[in-house]
Design an enzyme around this catalytic site. Structure first.
Site, PDB file in Angstrom:
ATOM      1  N   SER A  69      11.421   4.069  15.586  1.00 14.65           N
ATOM      2  CA  SER A  69      10.244   3.583  16.294  1.00 14.65           C
ATOM      3  C   SER A  69      10.677   3.055  17.655  1.00 14.65           C
ATOM      4  O   SER A  69      11.203   1.959  17.766  1.00 14.65           O
ATOM      5  CB  SER A  69       9.585   2.469  15.477  1.00 14.65           C
ATOM      6  OG  SER A  69       9.092   3.012  14.279  1.00 14.65           O
ATOM      7  N   LEU A  70      10.446   3.855  18.679  1.00 14.59           N
ATOM      8  CA  LEU A  70      10.988   3.536  20.004  1.00 14.59           C
ATOM      9  C   LEU A  70      10.000   2.682  20.814  1.00 14.59           C
ATOM     10  O   LEU A  70      10.319   1.570  21.201  1.00 14.59           O
ATOM     11  CB  LEU A  70      11.301   4.862  20.706  1.00 14.59           C
ATOM     12  CG  LEU A  70      12.287   4.840  21.850  1.00 14.59           C
ATOM     13  CD1 LEU A  70      13.581   4.155  21.470  1.00 14.59           C
ATOM     14  CD2 LEU A  70      12.569   6.276  22.301  1.00 14.59           C
ATOM     15  N   HIS A  71       8.857   3.238  21.128  1.00 14.07           N
ATOM     16  CA  HIS A  71       7.727   2.518  21.715  1.00 14.07           C
ATOM     17  C   HIS A  71       7.884   2.033  23.157  1.00 14.07           C
ATOM     18  O   HIS A  71       6.898   1.580  23.756  1.00 14.07           O
ATOM     19  CB  HIS A  71       7.299   1.312  20.866  1.00 14.07           C
ATOM     20  CG  HIS A  71       7.050   1.631  19.434  1.00 14.07           C
ATOM     21  ND1 HIS A  71       6.344   2.737  19.040  1.00 14.07           N
ATOM     22  CD2 HIS A  71       7.438   1.006  18.295  1.00 14.07           C
ATOM     23  CE1 HIS A  71       6.297   2.767  17.711  1.00 14.07           C
ATOM     24  NE2 HIS A  71       6.950   1.742  17.239  1.00 14.07           N
ATOM     25  N   CYS A 108       6.443  -6.725  15.051  1.00 16.21           N
ATOM     26  CA  CYS A 108       6.106  -5.961  16.261  1.00 16.21           C
ATOM     27  C   CYS A 108       4.703  -6.364  16.723  1.00 16.21           C
ATOM     28  O   CYS A 108       3.813  -6.630  15.909  1.00 16.21           O
ATOM     29  CB  CYS A 108       6.160  -4.463  15.979  1.00 16.21           C
ATOM     30  SG  CYS A 108       7.807  -3.927  15.493  1.00 16.21           S
ATOM     31  N   CYS A 164      -1.515   4.208  10.238  1.00 20.24           N
ATOM     32  CA  CYS A 164      -0.289   3.464  10.533  1.00 20.24           C
ATOM     33  C   CYS A 164      -0.619   2.097  11.095  1.00 20.24           C
ATOM     34  O   CYS A 164      -1.437   1.983  12.001  1.00 20.24           O
ATOM     35  CB  CYS A 164       0.513   4.125  11.637  1.00 20.24           C
ATOM     36  SG  CYS A 164       0.981   5.767  11.317  1.00 20.24           S
ATOM     37  N   GLY A 184       6.632  -2.781   5.926  1.00 24.24           N
ATOM     38  CA  GLY A 184       7.995  -3.275   5.826  1.00 24.24           C
ATOM     39  C   GLY A 184       9.017  -2.454   6.575  1.00 24.24           C
ATOM     40  O   GLY A 184       8.763  -1.329   6.994  1.00 24.24           O
ATOM     41  N   GLU A 185      10.174  -3.064   6.785  1.00 27.95           N
ATOM     42  CA  GLU A 185      11.283  -2.411   7.469  1.00 27.95           C
ATOM     43  C   GLU A 185      12.312  -2.003   6.400  1.00 27.95           C
ATOM     44  O   GLU A 185      13.016  -2.858   5.859  1.00 27.95           O
ATOM     45  CB  GLU A 185      11.892  -3.395   8.491  1.00 27.95           C
ATOM     46  CG  GLU A 185      13.186  -2.959   9.131  1.00 27.95           C
ATOM     47  CD  GLU A 185      13.202  -1.526   9.643  1.00 27.95           C
ATOM     48  OE1 GLU A 185      12.376  -1.173  10.505  1.00 27.95           O
ATOM     49  OE2 GLU A 185      14.055  -0.743   9.169  1.00 27.95           O
ATOM     50  N   GLU A 226       0.809  -1.206   0.000  1.00 24.65           N
ATOM     51  CA  GLU A 226       0.000   0.000   0.000  1.00 24.65           C
ATOM     52  C   GLU A 226       0.843   1.257   0.000  1.00 24.65           C
ATOM     53  O   GLU A 226       1.932   1.292   0.563  1.00 24.65           O
ATOM     54  CB  GLU A 226      -0.915  -0.001   1.219  1.00 24.65           C
ATOM     55  CG  GLU A 226      -1.875  -1.164   1.130  1.00 24.65           C
ATOM     56  CD  GLU A 226      -2.956  -1.150   2.173  1.00 24.65           C
ATOM     57  OE1 GLU A 226      -4.033  -1.672   1.891  1.00 24.65           O
ATOM     58  OE2 GLU A 226      -2.727  -0.627   3.269  1.00 24.65           O
ATOM     59  N   CYS A 237       6.450  -8.014   6.757  1.00 20.88           N
ATOM     60  CA  CYS A 237       7.624  -7.536   7.504  1.00 20.88           C
ATOM     61  C   CYS A 237       8.055  -8.637   8.457  1.00 20.88           C
ATOM     62  O   CYS A 237       7.217  -9.291   9.074  1.00 20.88           O
ATOM     63  CB  CYS A 237       7.298  -6.275   8.288  1.00 20.88           C
ATOM     64  SG  CYS A 237       8.724  -5.610   9.185  1.00 20.88           S
ATOM     65  N   CYS A 247       1.515  -4.400  15.314  1.00 18.50           N
ATOM     66  CA  CYS A 247       1.500  -3.999  13.905  1.00 18.50           C
ATOM     67  C   CYS A 247       0.847  -5.064  13.032  1.00 18.50           C
ATOM     68  O   CYS A 247       1.261  -6.224  13.035  1.00 18.50           O
ATOM     69  CB  CYS A 247       2.923  -3.728  13.438  1.00 18.50           C
ATOM     70  SG  CYS A 247       3.021  -3.370  11.678  1.00 18.50           S
ATOM     71  N   ASN A 258      -3.579   2.209  16.470  1.00 19.83           N
ATOM     72  CA  ASN A 258      -4.696   1.903  15.567  1.00 19.83           C
ATOM     73  C   ASN A 258      -5.010   0.430  15.675  1.00 19.83           C
ATOM     74  O   ASN A 258      -4.169  -0.414  15.352  1.00 19.83           O
ATOM     75  CB  ASN A 258      -4.318   2.258  14.131  1.00 19.83           C
ATOM     76  CG  ASN A 258      -4.174   3.750  13.958  1.00 19.83           C
ATOM     77  OD1 ASN A 258      -5.066   4.524  14.292  1.00 19.83           O
ATOM     78  ND2 ASN A 258      -3.022   4.179  13.481  1.00 19.83           N
ATOM     79  N   CYS A 299       3.212   8.148   1.872  1.00 22.90           N
ATOM     80  CA  CYS A 299       3.784   7.113   2.738  1.00 22.90           C
ATOM     81  C   CYS A 299       3.937   5.849   1.887  1.00 22.90           C
ATOM     82  O   CYS A 299       2.958   5.359   1.325  1.00 22.90           O
ATOM     83  CB  CYS A 299       2.808   6.888   3.900  1.00 22.90           C
ATOM     84  SG  CYS A 299       3.265   5.537   4.981  1.00 22.90           S
TER      85      CYS A 299
END
Ligand code: SAH
Ligand code: SF4
Length: 375
Positions: free
Chosen positions: A225-227, A117, A345, A171-172, A93, A113, A120, A302, A106
């Site tokens: 991306s810390l989180h 995570c 996201c 994806g990363e 996408e 991926c 995700c 989300n 984006c």
């Protein structure tokens, strides 16, 4: 049979080499690049200032083609999402987010991926494959055309529908380094999209050695991306943390800033109710990033089916943001856009998991295309 090369994935050097193989001078490569990326042209015969014999060679040996569009949704807030077919039942996408002062695209770098995570939807669907450079650039090429960027009147007015590109789709990017790098070079090239390094952001879950390589090869704006503020929690949320723990990630961020086009790292932090959103987490975060010039972007989680997680309540997010801001860190909270079309996201290509439906849809679109051509 000679291989037909998709020119969308060739950066300036790659295109110059191909053109040399075809007996053409370097300036021909630059002309070709402008036709393809600035005018959005895919028909070699329409490239009127290229010699006829060169156009014939191109017609036999090359093509300009983005992945076919399977679906095109526009959200009530103007966000637009394209689902693109990259073969074998995989779709990716690209999402366009219009704002008053900019238009952001984006884009995706992988089908699925491997980082997986916890929060995700892309990660949950597993890893299918790396995208080729032409499939990454093809998203921008297609979106530009769909948004009318090739229109001479629009170009004459200096209007560009897409002013910023973020590698925050599926994806990363740093686990598909070579293709990502080629794509970045094309995005920045003045004969192609001419975007400044500040307007292109790579987002990574923290592939430390590749952060260093990106710094050396093509430093663009970096989002990390810390989180989570500590290794125990981040190991759970972002499994890659077990390989590259926070101390190493923070050190890589500091090294990146030596060459970065902006003087800060953007830390992304998904707000998960009761998981990483307490005052204590905010305090820990402040200690963690003490030596890293940074901004924070809080992303309300989300939801997607069966995630088992909840978005932090709005007042909790506000309080968390305030604590960071009080300590002098610029903190924004991402407005969720495109939620009604699953374009937010981490919601991307939830549909891909249903491969049969995708294949049916692809077949339907192909049949509709054939019918339209027959008319
Ligand atoms: N793989 C890269 C880039 C793609 S993900 C990375 O992880 O950085 C882009 C951003 O969306 C990341 O910050 C990611 O953590 C976030 N994200 C993923 N799933 C999400 C979800 N369900 N809700 C909100 N943000 C999410
Ligand atoms: Fe991959 Fe990024 Fe999703 Fe993590 S958040 S699974 S790294 S796409």
């Amino acid at each position: 049979m000679t291989e037909i090369v998709n020119l969308l994935g060739l950066d300036a050097d790659g295109l110059a080499r191909r053109c040399a193989d075809w007996g053409q001078k370097p300036f021909r490569a630059r002309q070709l690049m402008r036709w393809i990326h600035q005018r959005g042209e895919h028909d070699f015969d329409a490239m009127s200032d290229l010699a006829r014999d060169f156009r014939e060679v191109l017609g036999r040996c090359a093509r300009v083609a983005a992945p076919p569009v399977v679906a095109d949704h526009v959200s009530a807030d103007g966000t637009r999402k394209w689902l693109l077919d990259v073969g074998a039942g995989n779709a990716i996408e690209a999402v366009f987010i219009p704002e008053v002062d900019r238009g952001t695209l984006c884009i995706s770098t992988q089908a699925g991926c491997a980082v997986n995570c916890l929060f995700c939807s892309t990660g949950k669907q597993g890893f299918s494959r790396n995208l080729e450079a032409h499939e990454i650039v093809g998203q921008l090429w297609h979106a530009n055309r769909a948004l009318g960027a090739g229109d001479p009147a629009q170009r004459a007015r200096g209007e560009r529908p897409i002013s910023n590109v973020v590698f925050m789709g599926m994806g990363e990017p740093l686990q598909n380094y070579a293709a990502t790098l080629a794509a970045l070079r094309i995005l920045l090239d003045d004969n192609a999209y001419g975007l400044s390094r500040r307007r292109v952001t790579v987002s990574t879950s923290g592939v430390v050695p590749m952060i260093d390589r990106l710094r050396d090869d093509c430093p663009v704006a970096l989002a990390v991306s810390l989180h989570a503020p500590d290794d125990a929690l981040r190991d759970q949320l972002v499994p890659l943390n077990r390989k590259y723990p926070l101390s190493e990630l923070m050190a890589a961020c500091r090294r990146y800033l030596e060459r970065a086009p902006r003087d800060f790292i953007t830390f992304e932090y998904v707000m998960l109710d009761g998981v990483n959103d307490s005052d204590r987490h905010a305090e820990q975060l402040l200690a963690l990033v003490r030596d890293v010039p940074c901004k924070f972007n809080l992303i309300p989680f989300n939801a997607f089916p069966n995630s088992g997680l909840r978005r932090s309540p709005a007042d909790r997010i506000r309080r968390f943001a305030q604590r960071l801001a009080d300590a002098g860190i610029v903190t924004t909270t991402r407005r969720t856009r495109g939620g009604d079309i699953d374009a937010a996201c981490g919601q991307l290509a939830g549909e891909v998991r249903d491969r049969t439906r995708l294949e049916e849809r692809t077949a339907r679109v192909a049949r509709a295309g054939e019918a339209a051509e027959a008319r």
